[in-house]
Design a protein around this motif. Structure first.
Motif, PDB file in Angstrom:
ATOM      1  N   TYR A 249       0.847  -1.203   0.000  1.00 41.33           N
ATOM      2  CA  TYR A 249       0.000   0.000   0.000  1.00 41.33           C
ATOM      3  C   TYR A 249       0.882   1.253   0.000  1.00 41.33           C
ATOM      4  CZ  TYR A 249      -3.284  -3.624   1.240  1.00 41.33           C
ATOM      5  OH  TYR A 249      -4.031  -4.783   1.228  1.00 41.33           O
ATOM      6  N   ASN A 251       0.914   4.175  -1.228  1.00 40.36           N
ATOM      7  CA  ASN A 251       0.381   5.540  -1.167  1.00 40.36           C
ATOM      8  C   ASN A 251      -0.802   5.683  -0.217  1.00 40.36           C
ATOM      9  OD1 ASN A 251       2.147   6.790  -3.210  1.00 40.36           O
ATOM     10  ND2 ASN A 251       1.140   5.347  -4.587  1.00 40.36           N
ATOM     11  N   ASP A 252      -0.953   4.699   0.672  1.00 39.05           N
ATOM     12  CA  ASP A 252      -2.088   4.708   1.597  1.00 39.05           C
ATOM     13  C   ASP A 252      -1.582   4.402   3.006  1.00 39.05           C
ATOM     14  OD1 ASP A 252      -4.459   4.382   3.019  1.00 39.05           O
ATOM     15  OD2 ASP A 252      -5.476   3.316   1.398  1.00 39.05           O
ATOM     16  N   TYR A 253      -1.186   5.445   3.713  1.00 39.79           N
ATOM     17  CA  TYR A 253      -0.648   5.288   5.069  1.00 39.79           C
ATOM     18  C   TYR A 253      -1.611   4.503   5.957  1.00 39.79           C
ATOM     19  CZ  TYR A 253       0.664   6.592   9.859  1.00 39.79           C
ATOM     20  OH  TYR A 253       0.994   6.555  11.197  1.00 39.79           O
ATOM     21  N   LYS A 254      -2.871   4.913   5.962  1.00 42.14           N
ATOM     22  CA  LYS A 254      -3.837   4.322   6.891  1.00 42.14           C
ATOM     23  C   LYS A 254      -4.018   2.831   6.624  1.00 42.14           C
ATOM     24  CE  LYS A 254      -8.270   5.430   9.049  1.00 42.14           C
ATOM     25  NZ  LYS A 254      -9.448   6.342   9.031  1.00 42.14           N
ATOM     26  N   LYS A 255      -4.148   2.456   5.372  1.00 45.01           N
ATOM     27  CA  LYS A 255      -4.327   1.046   5.034  1.00 45.01           C
ATOM     28  C   LYS A 255      -3.084   0.235   5.390  1.00 45.01           C
ATOM     29  CE  LYS A 255      -6.165  -2.618   3.108  1.00 45.01           C
ATOM     30  NZ  LYS A 255      -7.236  -3.387   3.795  1.00 45.01           N
ATOM     31  N   LYS A 258      -2.936  -0.121   9.255  1.00 47.15           N
ATOM     32  CA  LYS A 258      -3.954  -1.047   9.745  1.00 47.15           C
ATOM     33  C   LYS A 258      -3.556  -2.493   9.424  1.00 47.15           C
ATOM     34  CE  LYS A 258      -7.539   0.975   7.826  1.00 47.15           C
ATOM     35  NZ  LYS A 258      -8.964   1.297   7.471  1.00 47.15           N
ATOM     36  N   ALA A 286      -0.191  12.796   4.885  1.00 50.71           N
ATOM     37  CA  ALA A 286      -0.614  11.416   4.651  1.00 50.71           C
ATOM     38  C   ALA A 286      -1.144  10.755   5.920  1.00 50.71           C
ATOM     39  CB  ALA A 286       0.560  10.601   4.101  1.00 50.71           C
ATOM     40  N   PRO A 288      -3.561  10.482   9.031  1.00 50.70           N
ATOM     41  CA  PRO A 288      -4.904  10.998   9.348  1.00 50.70           C
ATOM     42  C   PRO A 288      -4.853  12.044  10.469  1.00 50.70           C
ATOM     43  CG  PRO A 288      -4.964   8.617   9.131  1.00 50.70           C
ATOM     44  CD  PRO A 288      -3.516   9.007   9.091  1.00 50.70           C
TER      45      PRO A 288
END
Length: 322
Positions: A249, A251-255, A258, A286, A288
């Motif tokens: 992932y 480019n998706d820190y949160k994903k 998690k 990036a 949240p």
């Protein structure tokens, strides 16, 4: 200050904040589930596992010890290695009086050795746990523009607590990955530089790094891929799991975070390593904002930003000017 200098300073500040908050938020998300199995996590939080930071969430020893190293760097990052290591040793001894946030026996034992007068060159324990890796990322920021010193300090500051080759290689990889992230290197393209810089230190780490890369680009599901790479209690596994999440992932820190915390294993350490690299590459935007606001004692991180920026520009040969 010229417009270009202002823009550069602003960009570096965002990357530094991304590293600091990216590390701490990921660490805090993993804290409640660190000693739970994935099945226990899912039973407690639902099928998707833990997903959000509740208000006033504390971090663990991962962030605490990163800040210990950061304070030592503020006192002497510009010094030659022996003098800098003296500063790091002093800060580790002072850390023994801080609240216990879950530090491992290796780091605490090495700090007690230092307090007992054992020289930093002999204080480390022959352990391949991840205590030196989890604090090393800040070195990649401070020494971004001096890779030779980055390598020397990453190895020496890792050995002060963890003298096993696996831990040495992982500490170096953790620091160097942050440097690469600041250099805007895509996660996929980090593989060869990481392989090269750690070459010859630990065959176990080399194999773990290769397995992480191969597994991330296979058809395996996240859960099975993470199980294949280990649980993260040892430094080679910690870095391999963190890198896997970043590769999956990018480019998706949160994903990514998690994914990192919802494992059977060292959830907070895997996540904090991944979070710091992520934040350094993508910047604080990036991360949240709700997670940042939920952090307990986030003012401690805020207070570190200015001094660390000043040290960065001092070492880069271009001090911040107002």
């Amino acid at each position: 200050m010229r417009t270009r200098d202002i823009n550069n300073a602003s960009n570096i500040e965002k990357k530094l904040c991304g590293y600091l908050y990216g590390t701490a938020c990921a660490d805090a998300l993993g804290r409640p589930v660190e000693h739970l199995t994935l099945e226990q996590i899912q039973k407690k939080y639902g099928e998707e596992g833990i997903l959000e930071l509740p208000s006033n969430s504390p971090w663990t020893d991962d962030t605490q010890l990163m800040l210990v190293l950061a304070r030592a760097l503020l006192r002497g990052a510009e010094l030659e290695l022996p003098e800098l290591m003296d500063k790091i040793a002093e800060e580790l001894v002072l850390w023994l009086d801080e609240p216990d946030l879950g530090a491992g026996a290796t780091t605490r034992g090495a700090a007690l050795n230092l307090r007992d007068g054992i020289h930093w060159s002999n204080s480390g324990l022959n352990s391949k746990t991840c205590g030196s890796l989890m604090r090393a990322g800040i070195l990649g920021f401070i020494y971004r523009n001096d890779p030779k010193k980055l390598v020397k300090v990453a190895l020496a500051s890792g050995r002060i607590t963890h003298s096993h080759p696996v831990a040495e290689a992982a500490s170096l990889a953790g620091a160097y990955a942050v440097k690469l992230a600041l250099d805007r290197i895509e996660p996929m393209e980090m593989f060869e530089p990481l392989l090269e810089v750690t070459q010859g230190i630990s065959p176990e780490f080399t194999q773990a790094l290769k397995s992480s890369y191969i597994t991330a680009y296979s058809d395996i599901e996240d859960e099975e891929g993470l199980k294949k790479l280990g649980q993260g209690w040892y430094a080679d596994e910690t870095f391999a799991l963190a890198y896997f999440c970043i590769l999956r992932y990018p480019n998706d820190y949160k994903k990514a975070i998690k994914t990192a915390v919802n494992i059977t294993g060292d959830s907070d350490s895997v996540a904090s390593v991944a979070g710091g690299i992520f934040g350094a590459r993508l910047g604080v935007d990036a991360v949240p904002i709700s997670w940042i606001e939920a952090l307990k004692e986030k003012e401690i991180l805020e207070e570190m930003v200015g001094p660390l920026l000043e040290k960065y520009f001092q070492l880069s040969g271009s001090k911040l000017r107002s």
